[in-house]
Design an enzyme around this catalytic site. Sequence first.
Site, mmCIF file in Angstrom:
data_model
loop_
_atom_site.group_PDB
_atom_site.id
_atom_site.type_symbol
_atom_site.label_atom_id
_atom_site.label_comp_id
_atom_site.label_asym_id
_atom_site.label_seq_id
_atom_site.Cartn_x
_atom_site.Cartn_y
_atom_site.Cartn_z
ATOM 1 N N HIS A 12 0.831 -1.210 0.000
ATOM 2 C CA HIS A 12 0.000 0.000 0.000
ATOM 3 C C HIS A 12 0.867 1.262 0.000
ATOM 4 O O HIS A 12 1.779 1.403 0.803
ATOM 5 C CB HIS A 12 -0.908 -0.012 1.225
ATOM 6 C CG HIS A 12 -1.944 1.063 1.200
ATOM 7 N ND1 HIS A 12 -3.112 0.946 0.469
ATOM 8 C CD2 HIS A 12 -1.992 2.286 1.774
ATOM 9 C CE1 HIS A 12 -3.836 2.042 0.616
ATOM 10 N NE2 HIS A 12 -3.177 2.883 1.401
ATOM 11 N N ALA A 47 -1.468 -5.557 7.551
ATOM 12 C CA ALA A 47 -0.209 -4.815 7.621
ATOM 13 C C ALA A 47 -0.317 -3.532 6.800
ATOM 14 O O ALA A 47 -0.694 -3.567 5.627
ATOM 15 C CB ALA A 47 0.941 -5.688 7.105
ATOM 16 N N VAL A 97 1.854 -1.760 5.473
ATOM 17 C CA VAL A 97 2.744 -1.689 4.311
ATOM 18 C C VAL A 97 2.379 -2.734 3.262
ATOM 19 O O VAL A 97 3.050 -2.838 2.237
ATOM 20 C CB VAL A 97 4.232 -1.878 4.701
ATOM 21 C CG1 VAL A 97 4.654 -0.811 5.692
ATOM 22 C CG2 VAL A 97 4.486 -3.270 5.258
ATOM 23 N N GLU A 98 1.345 -3.528 3.521
ATOM 24 C CA GLU A 98 0.937 -4.532 2.529
ATOM 25 C C GLU A 98 -0.482 -4.190 2.045
ATOM 26 O O GLU A 98 -0.650 -3.277 1.256
ATOM 27 C CB GLU A 98 1.073 -5.935 3.127
ATOM 28 C CG GLU A 98 2.544 -6.213 3.520
ATOM 29 C CD GLU A 98 2.800 -7.638 3.977
ATOM 30 O OE1 GLU A 98 2.490 -8.573 3.230
ATOM 31 O OE2 GLU A 98 3.320 -7.815 5.099
ATOM 32 N N MET A 99 -1.505 -4.852 2.547
ATOM 33 C CA MET A 99 -2.846 -4.593 2.029
ATOM 34 C C MET A 99 -3.575 -3.506 2.833
ATOM 35 O O MET A 99 -4.573 -2.954 2.370
ATOM 36 C CB MET A 99 -3.637 -5.901 1.975
ATOM 37 C CG MET A 99 -3.018 -6.889 0.972
ATOM 38 S SD MET A 99 -3.687 -8.571 1.095
ATOM 39 C CE MET A 99 -5.259 -8.354 0.254
#
Lengths: 363, 363
Positions: B102, B142, B144-146
């Site tokens: 993201h 997370a 920094v992910e989804m």
Amino acid sequence: MKRTLVARSIGALGLVAMLACQGAPPAEQAATGSPPANLTMFAALPDAPPPLAGNPMTPAKVELGKMLYFDPRLSRSWLISCNTCHNLALGGVDLEQTSIGHGWQRGPRNAPTVLNAVFNIAQFWDGRAKDLAEQAKGPLQASVEMSSSPDRVVETLKSIPEYVERFTAVFPDEADPVTFDNMAHAIEAFEATLLTPSRFDSYLRGDAQALAADEKAGLDLFVSKGCAGCHNGVNVGGSNYYPFGVVQKPGSDILPPGDKGRAAVTHSASDDYVFRAPTLRNVGITPPYFHSGVVWDLSDAVEVMGNAQLGMALTPDERTSIVTFLASLTGTQPKVEYPVLPTHTAATPRPVWQVDTAPSGQH
Amino acid sequence: MKRTLVARSIGALGLVAMLACQGAPPAEQAATGSPPANLTMFAALPDAPPPLAGNPMTPAKVELGKMLYFDPRLSRSWLISCNTCHNLALGGVDLEQTSIGHGWQRGPRNAPTVLNAVFNIAQFWDGRAKDLAEQAKGPLQASVEMSSSPDRVVETLKSIPEYVERFTAVFPDEADPVTFDNMAHAIEAFEATLLTPSRFDSYLRGDAQALAADEKAGLDLFVSKGCAGCHNGVNVGGSNYYPFGVVQKPGSDILPPGDKGRAAVTHSASDDYVFRAPTLRNVGITPPYFHSGVVWDLSDAVEVMGNAQLGMALTPDERTSIVTFLASLTGTQPKVEYPVLPTHTAATPRPVWQVDTAPSGQH
């Protein structure tokens, strides 16, 4: 008023295309019946894609094109493929206001669906690419999308033995088959197969039961109110260019003043805010709407169209009825086996995460 | 020295797992022959996934899990799905040093492959998720992910009628079947089907011709040099935790000092820089290597392992030979029909592009 303006915006090429769409019904129609007499401005979706100019389709080319379509290594980051913004799981779009690309940059326009796009008069909202092959080259290079370059793409493909083998087999008469042009031709061949026959097509072919009564009522409204003046032909749109705001310009949220549409292609002031009418096939599953992508509700979009293009305030019931018809344009989505992509090698240019160029490019 | 350290790092659970792997050969082996006598530390990949704890597999659950696995609307941006970082076209990984999520943020660790991951002792590089269901919940949340949340995911799923129907059918005994836990169970069920049988498995089952002579020579080296001390069991790794740098710590580029691995899970200083040994299945197609993802060449990775884990400088010929064997672990990739995802509704939380929370989460 409307008719005059619409006619003005149809160039010679557009007329030819429209005539082609409105000409003799294709063989499929004759085989199963005749379209209702008042619907000759439409054409049923053919069972197969049309011949591609200079690009004969073969199963091997389609398969190669599918691999390329899904291969994120064609992007600079190795994260973004054609399918990222034209997701075949989601009606061939990304469901974003405007697409997110390299470096999480946003492009300036909403991603049009790839489904049935082979039947559009040209590609991109402003028609600047004459066909899908030319279109495919755009996002690959746009710094806000895949941010690659022809050289980088060719270097990538040539570094992967299975791709070299496949290009050689697909383009057997060429001394140097792995080219940016051939990549685009393979992608075009795959994309041309992405057709979504719908109940509306069955109806056009003479199956009177294919649409429910409320859908037929919506279709009648769609035609009688004038929507079909621009949204006609095999793609129920996509066949020509029209000013956004034939009668009344929408607000700057929907029609951002900085994006003058086709004028940037033709360099003609008369094409200010002219865009290709989008296909309405699958419109029910491909929001948000307009090149600006700011309208999420289809009924709201119909309302905007009524005001801007037809100069009429459609009632809530009329909008509901038209939306009911539009849902019948959602077709059977293509079945695609997800490809297993060939392995890169030490010679393959590595992914680059950084954003190092100024933004450019748009749908 | 090596043996002592390795033994120290194997906990009770690990021993049970290893014993299970080294126990009586499975029925498949008996049916077609016996594994070579010196290879009992390995086990052939079963034809079917193992039973999942508390999560009986059904075809409908697997199908639902596949849809969820490919659905980018589970992410806050609607751009990132499980498949983005664990791409089934690319060996179940993203081929990135560390994953991009993201807002184009980078996660701190390299994405492990989802292929055969059901056979790992636990999930993530530090084993902090006991199974794939628990794992699936991590990247979804997370930032920094989804960058989603359980509430947002459940709201999304409940807003899509076809998902509600499918969850209801898949979890028929539950009053409220659309839950974050059930989403994770469905994804686990799909992921458990992602097995890649290889020629090495045929060899273990007694087909002496399944490996070429140079691959067998590499396998002999792999065992005799001690690689199989950590990379054993059904996944040729994945079955336990070991210090990265059993003998000699690699440089800070490969072993960043800030990431202490399993110590963050166990809160034990003796687990500083301890990581789960990765599976070597498909290692030839899933670079870059190590949790830091900084090594792209497999021969280089083998060299690092020789120095760090075995305290020996493998010769170029030895490394080449081992890499030749490792290539035989690249298995037949799963065939997956790309899903057509159900349409969202006006109640579905819209995509959010912005990055509005502090980074957290890692593989």
